[in-house]
Write a protein that holds these residues in place. Structure first.
Motif, PDB file in Angstrom:
ATOM      1  N   VAL A 336       0.849  -1.195   0.000  1.00 47.42           N
ATOM      2  CA  VAL A 336       0.000   0.000   0.000  1.00 47.42           C
ATOM      3  C   VAL A 336       0.885   1.245   0.000  1.00 47.42           C
ATOM      4  CG1 VAL A 336      -1.665   1.350   1.338  1.00 47.42           C
ATOM      5  CG2 VAL A 336      -1.943  -1.135   1.149  1.00 47.42           C
ATOM      6  N   VAL A 337       1.920   1.232   0.844  1.00 46.30           N
ATOM      7  CA  VAL A 337       2.805   2.393   0.903  1.00 46.30           C
ATOM      8  C   VAL A 337       3.572   2.550  -0.413  1.00 46.30           C
ATOM      9  CG1 VAL A 337       4.805   3.400   2.080  1.00 46.30           C
ATOM     10  CG2 VAL A 337       2.954   2.371   3.408  1.00 46.30           C
ATOM     11  N   GLU A 338       4.003   1.445  -0.995  1.00 48.08           N
ATOM     12  CA  GLU A 338       4.678   1.520  -2.303  1.00 48.08           C
ATOM     13  C   GLU A 338       3.764   2.175  -3.339  1.00 48.08           C
ATOM     14  OE1 GLU A 338       6.090  -2.364  -3.605  1.00 48.08           O
ATOM     15  OE2 GLU A 338       6.620  -2.796  -1.523  1.00 48.08           O
ATOM     16  N   PRO A 347      10.730   8.798  -1.822  1.00 50.49           N
ATOM     17  CA  PRO A 347      11.665   9.580  -1.011  1.00 50.49           C
ATOM     18  C   PRO A 347      13.063   9.613  -1.631  1.00 50.49           C
ATOM     19  CG  PRO A 347      10.982   7.555   0.146  1.00 50.49           C
ATOM     20  CD  PRO A 347      10.168   7.643  -1.102  1.00 50.49           C
ATOM     21  N   ALA A 348      13.759  10.707  -1.393  1.00 54.31           N
ATOM     22  CA  ALA A 348      15.116  10.863  -1.931  1.00 54.31           C
ATOM     23  C   ALA A 348      16.068   9.924  -1.211  1.00 54.31           C
ATOM     24  CB  ALA A 348      15.572  12.301  -1.725  1.00 54.31           C
ATOM     25  N   MET A 349      17.130   9.536  -1.902  1.00 51.49           N
ATOM     26  CA  MET A 349      18.222   8.801  -1.258  1.00 51.49           C
ATOM     27  C   MET A 349      19.040   9.830  -0.481  1.00 51.49           C
ATOM     28  SD  MET A 349      19.613   5.805  -0.941  1.00 51.49           S
ATOM     29  CE  MET A 349      21.081   5.305  -0.037  1.00 51.49           C
ATOM     30  N   PRO A 350      19.145   9.660   0.845  1.00 52.42           N
ATOM     31  CA  PRO A 350      19.881  10.681   1.606  1.00 52.42           C
ATOM     32  C   PRO A 350      21.385  10.604   1.388  1.00 52.42           C
ATOM     33  CG  PRO A 350      19.098   8.939   3.076  1.00 52.42           C
ATOM     34  CD  PRO A 350      18.572   8.616   1.697  1.00 52.42           C
ATOM     35  N   HIS A 700      17.969   2.905   0.439  1.00 51.44           N
ATOM     36  CA  HIS A 700      17.980   2.615  -0.995  1.00 51.44           C
ATOM     37  C   HIS A 700      16.628   2.000  -1.406  1.00 51.44           C
ATOM     38  CE1 HIS A 700      18.964   0.796  -4.823  1.00 51.44           C
ATOM     39  NE2 HIS A 700      18.678  -0.389  -4.320  1.00 51.44           N
ATOM     40  N   HIS A 701      16.144   1.064  -0.610  1.00 50.63           N
ATOM     41  CA  HIS A 701      14.855   0.438  -0.948  1.00 50.63           C
ATOM     42  C   HIS A 701      13.689   1.410  -0.781  1.00 50.63           C
ATOM     43  CE1 HIS A 701      16.503  -3.409  -1.803  1.00 50.63           C
ATOM     44  NE2 HIS A 701      17.064  -3.524  -0.611  1.00 50.63           N
ATOM     45  N   ALA A 702      13.819   2.339   0.145  1.00 47.60           N
ATOM     46  CA  ALA A 702      12.773   3.362   0.278  1.00 47.60           C
ATOM     47  C   ALA A 702      12.761   4.217  -0.990  1.00 47.60           C
ATOM     48  CB  ALA A 702      13.038   4.230   1.511  1.00 47.60           C
ATOM     49  N   HIS A 703      13.955   4.585  -1.435  1.00 46.89           N
ATOM     50  CA  HIS A 703      14.078   5.448  -2.603  1.00 46.89           C
ATOM     51  C   HIS A 703      13.610   4.747  -3.887  1.00 46.89           C
ATOM     52  CE1 HIS A 703      15.637   8.232  -5.495  1.00 46.89           C
ATOM     53  NE2 HIS A 703      16.539   7.390  -5.943  1.00 46.89           N
ATOM     54  N   HIS A 705      12.013   1.546  -4.186  1.00 43.77           N
ATOM     55  CA  HIS A 705      10.778   0.752  -4.166  1.00 43.77           C
ATOM     56  C   HIS A 705       9.679   1.320  -3.280  1.00 43.77           C
ATOM     57  CE1 HIS A 705      14.138  -2.204  -4.944  1.00 43.77           C
ATOM     58  NE2 HIS A 705      13.414  -2.289  -6.042  1.00 43.77           N
ATOM     59  N   GLY A 706       9.985   2.376  -2.557  1.00 46.45           N
ATOM     60  CA  GLY A 706       8.957   2.942  -1.677  1.00 46.45           C
ATOM     61  C   GLY A 706       8.741   2.136  -0.405  1.00 46.45           C
ATOM     62  N   HIS A 707       9.773   1.409   0.031  1.00 47.73           N
ATOM     63  CA  HIS A 707       9.636   0.654   1.284  1.00 47.73           C
ATOM     64  C   HIS A 707       9.763   1.583   2.489  1.00 47.73           C
ATOM     65  CE1 HIS A 707      11.181  -3.293  -0.769  1.00 47.73           C
ATOM     66  NE2 HIS A 707      10.044  -2.857  -1.262  1.00 47.73           N
ATOM     67  N   THR A 708       9.230   1.115   3.615  1.00 48.56           N
ATOM     68  CA  THR A 708       9.460   1.838   4.865  1.00 48.56           C
ATOM     69  C   THR A 708      10.844   1.460   5.395  1.00 48.56           C
ATOM     70  OG1 THR A 708       8.297   0.025   5.945  1.00 48.56           O
ATOM     71  CG2 THR A 708       7.046   2.031   5.533  1.00 48.56           C
ATOM     72  N   VAL A 709      11.429   2.359   6.194  1.00 44.34           N
ATOM     73  CA  VAL A 709      12.726   2.089   6.827  1.00 44.34           C
ATOM     74  C   VAL A 709      12.464   1.621   8.261  1.00 44.34           C
ATOM     75  CG1 VAL A 709      14.895   3.132   7.592  1.00 44.34           C
ATOM     76  CG2 VAL A 709      13.963   3.679   5.326  1.00 44.34           C
ATOM     77  N   ALA A 710      11.936   2.528   9.092  1.00 38.50           N
ATOM     78  CA  ALA A 710      11.462   2.131  10.426  1.00 38.50           C
ATOM     79  C   ALA A 710      10.060   1.593  10.185  1.00 38.50           C
ATOM     80  CB  ALA A 710      11.427   3.329  11.354  1.00 38.50           C
TER      81      ALA A 710
END
Ligand code: NAG
Ligand code: NAG
Ligand code: NAG
Ligand code: NAG
Ligand code: NAG
Ligand code: NAG
Ligand code: NAG
Length: 917
Positions: A336-338, A347-350, A700-703, A705-710
């Protein structure tokens, strides 16, 4: 289930029946009762009886209280029968003693005045197929009790992907304000949608079901649709009471659906419950009864109320824009978040050092005092990547200046940070001082010349008040302003070579309501309906709603201020530094994650704030802004040592880790405490630094694939209802479980462990849980950390900054599942170049089974990174030999089933295999 059963009984109670209103329209028909009772075998018999009864003379039943949709949401009004009936609504006092006809701001309860079932709504009069779905015409015959109804509407249903449905309802004869963020345009209708769409004709409604289970994820037929110029409202039933998201609010992670109104309108106020806060995020994630999840995004930036009620149902009530929404079908929470971030932007890659430890306070009186803390941190060998300054550094709190007396050595401090591989970040507020002698303050003079400031209703520069005194506000909805912002930053960077920006007060905040000249009196300032904003006025602690911005009225643009400022800031930093920009913003809006991270605002050094920070962090991970954290040790009030230690331990697992403190409070950086506390904090930070490869890979996966980190536990265990309300623990990614201590004076903590094998991160001891709560030892110097079976994580020997540690050798830790398997991965690049993934300048390695490393991508020089050791948790028997790339290797084996292979010196850039027999 039990709830529904009670509901049924309740309707049958004779006392209630005697309350039957005189107006037939205030009663309920079978449709709703069937919905309420559908799942109940017990209701079956009753329904049969009811059917019969319904055909009798008295076919009237009360609308259950949980299903009352509020017809009189205005606050501060004592709703009487007369007022209510003037709106053609039903007036029946609620049975619950807690409910009330009066509605002081921030409180609410069961409505006494609610819509009858036949309250006039729109009807669907014509429909046609389109290449993307359907288009229909909606018509309202009867005017509502708000001015300027739009009687004819156009409905556009777009089957954009198999998991994404897009619905827009617009005024075909007049363009209305639309939120200026770019969303994907689909050109081909989804072929195998996971949803079905049905339209109810009269009253009009959209019903969306999950195709596989038939679960109703959206049903807007439950209450009338309003579409007046300044009052747009629709409601939907929810498939369960499990609903998340809807930021920015202080609350538990799982929202309470018992008459809970969440108001959205960006506002500068210390976080408190039931109040609109800094950011606006009209997105929720809901879990259905089978454990499937879906999402709903209402793309609208106007002031709005979101009302949750126990039916369960939700009402969206906004005062402008259009109705534009998305439904995401998941089916698991992570998907859903993806699907949501596919719409709003990933989100940007920090930049790598964004993930280091940041230290800040308001009230470092000089640059030397700031420097002393940095030196002290180095002396104690406590990791620190970034030093910040709050407004103290400025000359008279004016942006793009620094105090040449007290902060004379600021440029030297920044150079010193750079020679130690550390970074400098300072605050900027949007308010630009408007009272300096002409020719003495370039930002204002130049801004006036270029016309960058927000104008009042008459077209004059609007003046408010912030830290520097009277100020004008840059209009970031105008590109000209972005260029001016860049020029200011570039000029300041020549004096103080900062590395990132902290953008604060960008709701935008003002110490006077509206402007120094007040605001006009009109329907923009005083709309027919005002959502439950703090103070009751849109202009409260900000600029006039009638102020003019390039793209639209502030009335429409207000909650986008932080987003557009972040966009301007990130793009300026890219141009100045030619690296990934680092920006942290207080106010946020959907798609913010593309430009900045967020901290959770000005809170207190209290245990409760420590706890609520977890819900805040998890919610922002759902909202596509994973770079988030609260002020470690709390902002206002003196931080007690024990609290600060526990907070540093939890904070070491915030994706964004900053200790920040208010003026006139005791110092709370790690060096300010006793040796015992210092050691505990240092250990927590070194632990974070050792986990940097894991965290970086998760980003990287957040950036990408749109995964959550925490990540909330319920994301990984969506079928385990016991995880749904858990906001005291969380995961990094899929497999690293954090169980912090959240109360004073304890040396243990209770944590929930979903079914499966879990390993103590530090020892490798395993525990097999059936889905139970376990008591864990937690002396002051320990934060509990567990690895889920099947996880491999790459760790690294920590150092005092991440740059140095990024060259350090890796250690692999594998937590084997029952069948001996585990997987993990590593993303690696130079840490700061923009778009390394997009331009193929990275390495990506996966670790499988026992243990194969596969370099799937290697376009950077990863060859000088080595894997030094590998530890395996859960090796059931002592191996007789261990082979590394088919050669015998030295190993140790401990009785708690931990196998360690040392001195590997394996090159990360080459595939390798470790096996045993
Ligand atoms: C949708 O809501 C309407 C009104 O409450 C109800 O009559 C209908 O049965 C619902 N439809 C579904 C599929 O639940
Ligand atoms: C502003 O800049 C963006 C990107 O540079 C561009 O796409 C857009 O058209 C510009 N808008 C205006 C009004 O000039
Ligand atoms: C950090 O790195 C430096 C330089 O490589 C090294 O001399 C030092 O021992 C390291 N410190 C720690 C705590 O590992
Ligand atoms: C890694 O190797 C490259 C070239 O082979 C070199 O430029 C770089 O400095 C090395 N990095 C570290 C951290 O040793
Ligand atoms: C490694 O694991 C991934 C999933 O993590 C899987 O797709 C892949 O097939 C596995 N490869 C091997 C060789 O086991
Ligand atoms: C490493 O493994 C991957 C996946 O099996 C393969 O594509 C690649 O060619 C291998 N690389 C080397 C250097 O053997
Ligand atoms: C600065 C401050 O005190 N902020 C708030 C922290 O949160 C509590 C509620 O939990 C508020 O009451 C405080 O005002």
């Amino acid at each position: 289930m039990r709830f529904l059963f009670l509901l049924c009984l309740k309707i049958l109670e004779p006392e209630e029946a005697s309350l039957l209103p005189p107006r037939p329209s205030c009663s309920i028909t079978t449709g709703l009762l069937v919905t309420g009772c559908l799942l109940l075998v017990l209701c079956g018999a009753w329904l049969l009886g009811t059917m019969f009864w319904l055909h009798g003379p008295s076919n009237q039943h009360l609308i259950p209280e949980a299903w009352r949709f509020d017809c009189y949401p205005e606050r501060g009004v004592v709703v009487t029968k007369e007022l209510c009936e003037a709106r053609n609504c039903c007036f029946i006092p609620a049975s619950s003693p807690s409910s009330s006809a009066t509605r002081p701001p921030g409180r609410n309860g069961i409505p006494w005045c609610f819509y009858p079932l036949d309250f006039p709504s729109y009807s669907l009069v014509s429909i046609e197929d389109t290449s993307m779905g359907q288009k229909a015409k909606l018509v309202r015959e009867v005017k509502t009790y708000y001015p300027a109804d739009i009687f004819t509407l156009e409905l556009d249903i777009r089957h954009e992907t198999d998991t994404r449905l897009h619905v827009r309802i617009t005024d075909p004869s007049n363009a209305r304000f639309e939120v200026p963020i770019s969303v994907p345009t689909a050109t081909k209708k989804a072929e195998n949608p996971q949803y079905t769409v049905e339209l109810s004709k009269d009253p009009f409604g959209v019903i969306v079901k999950r195709r596989s289970t038939g679960a109703v994820v959206l049903n807007t037929t439950v209450a009338p649709l309003f579409y007046a110029d300044q009052f747009l409202q629709f409601s939907t039933s929810l498939p369960s009471q499990f609903i998340y998201g809807l930021g920015e609010h202080r609350s538990t992670f799982l929202h309470d659906v018992h008459w809970n109104t969440l108001t959205m309108w960006a506002r500068d106020v210390p976080p408190m419950e039931k109040t609109n806060l800094y950011g606006v995020h009209p997105f929720y994630l809901a879990v259905e009864n089978e454990g499937n999840a879906h999402g709903f995004f209402f793309l609208n930036s106007n002031a709005m109320d979101v009302v949750l009620q126990p039916a369960p149902a939700v009402t969206w009530r906004t005062i402008g824009g259009i109705l534009d929404f998305y439904v995401f079908l998941g089916p698991d929470p992570g998907s859903v978040v993806e699907q949501y971030v596919d719409v709003i932007g990933h989100p940007a890659m920090p930049i790598y050092w964004a993930l280091g430890y940041h230290l800040c306070r308001w009230g470092y009186k000089t640059s030397d005092a700031t420097w002393e803390v940095v030196k002290s941190m180095r002396n104690y060998k406590i990791p620190q990547d970034v030093q910040w300054n709050d407004i103290d550094y400025m000359s008279q709190y004016m942006d793009f200046t620094f105090d040449s007396t007290n902060f004379a050595t600021l440029p030297d401090l920044v150079k010193d940070l750079h020679t130690h591989n550390q970074r400098y970040v300072m605050i900027l507020d949007p308010g630009i001082s408007s009272t300096q002698p002409q020719g003495s303050y370039w930002p204002y003079d130049e801004g006036l010349k270029r016309g960058v400031f927000i104008k009042d209703a008459e077209g004059k520069t609007l003046i408010g008040k912030v830290w520097p005194g009277l100020t004008a506000y840059p209009d970031f909805s105008d590109n000209v302003t972005h260029e001016w912002w860049y020029d200011n930053l570039r000029r300041f960077h020549e004096k103080v070579p900062f590395d990132g920006l902290w953008i604060d007060m960008n709701e935008p905040s003002s110490f006077v309501d509206g402007s120094t000249n007040g605001c006009p009196s009109n329907s923009i300032e005083n709309p027919p309906y005002t959502p439950g904003v703090l103070g009751g006025l849109l202009r409260g602690k900000t600029v006039c709603a009638s102020a003019q911005q390039k793209q639209s009225l502030h009335y429409n643009m207000h909650s986008l201020y932080g987003l557009l400022e972040a966009k301007a800031s990130a793009s300026a930093l890219k141009r100045i530094l030619a690296k990934r920009p680092f920006v942290i913003s207080r106010s946020t809006f959907p798609s913010q994650g593309m430009y900045s991270g967020h901290w959770l605002g000005d809170n207190r050094s209290q245990w409760k704030d420590l706890y609520t920070s977890i819900a805040g962090m998890l919610t922002f991970n759902l909202l596509g802004i994973p770079l988030v954290g609260a002020d470690i040790c709390g902002f206002s009030e003196d931080a007690q040592e024990e609290l600060c230690v526990r907070w540093t331990q939890l904070g070491a697992f915030y994706p964004f880790t900053r200790n920040h403190n208010s003026i006139d409070t005791k110092p709370q950086d790690p060096t300010a405490f006793s040796p015992l506390a210092q050691t505990a904090m240092k250990q927590a930070l070194l632990l974070r630094y050792s986990l940097f490869p894991v965290l970086y890979t998760l980003f990287h996966h957040a950036h990408v694939h749109g995964h959550t980190v925490a990540r909330p536990l319920m994301f990984e265990f969506p079928k385990d209802v016991k995880t749904y309300g858990n906001d005291k623990q969380f995961l990094w990614g899929k497999g690293l479980l954090v169980t912090p201590v959240l109360e004073a004076g304890v040396d243990y903590v209770n944590g929930y462990f979903p079914e499966g094998l879990w390993y103590d991160y530090y020892t490798g001891d395993s525990v097999s849980s059936k889905g139970e709560e376990l008591r864990l030892g937690a002396p002051l110097d320990k934060i509990n950390l567990h690895l889920r079976e099947g996880t491999v994580i790459p760790t690294q020997t920590p150092n005092l900054t991440l740059w140095v540690s990024s060259g350090q050798p890796l250690h692999l830790v594998s937590a084997l599942s029952g069948d001996g398997s585990a997987t993990g991965d590593l993303f690696w690049d130079d840490g700061e170049t923009i778009d390394t993934y997009e331009t193929n300048q990275y390495a990506y390695i996966i670790f499988n089974k026992t243990m194969t490393s596969q370099v799937l991508h290697n376009n950077v020089e990863a060859s000088n990174i080595t894997v030094e050791s590998a530890t395996f948790y859960g090796v059931k028997e002592k191996p007789s030999k261990v082979l590394v790339n088919s050669k015998d290797a030295h190993f140790t084996y401990r009785a708690n089933q931990v196998l360690t292979v040392d001195d590997l010196e394996l090159k990360l850039s080459q595939n390798f295999t470790i096996s045993w027999m």
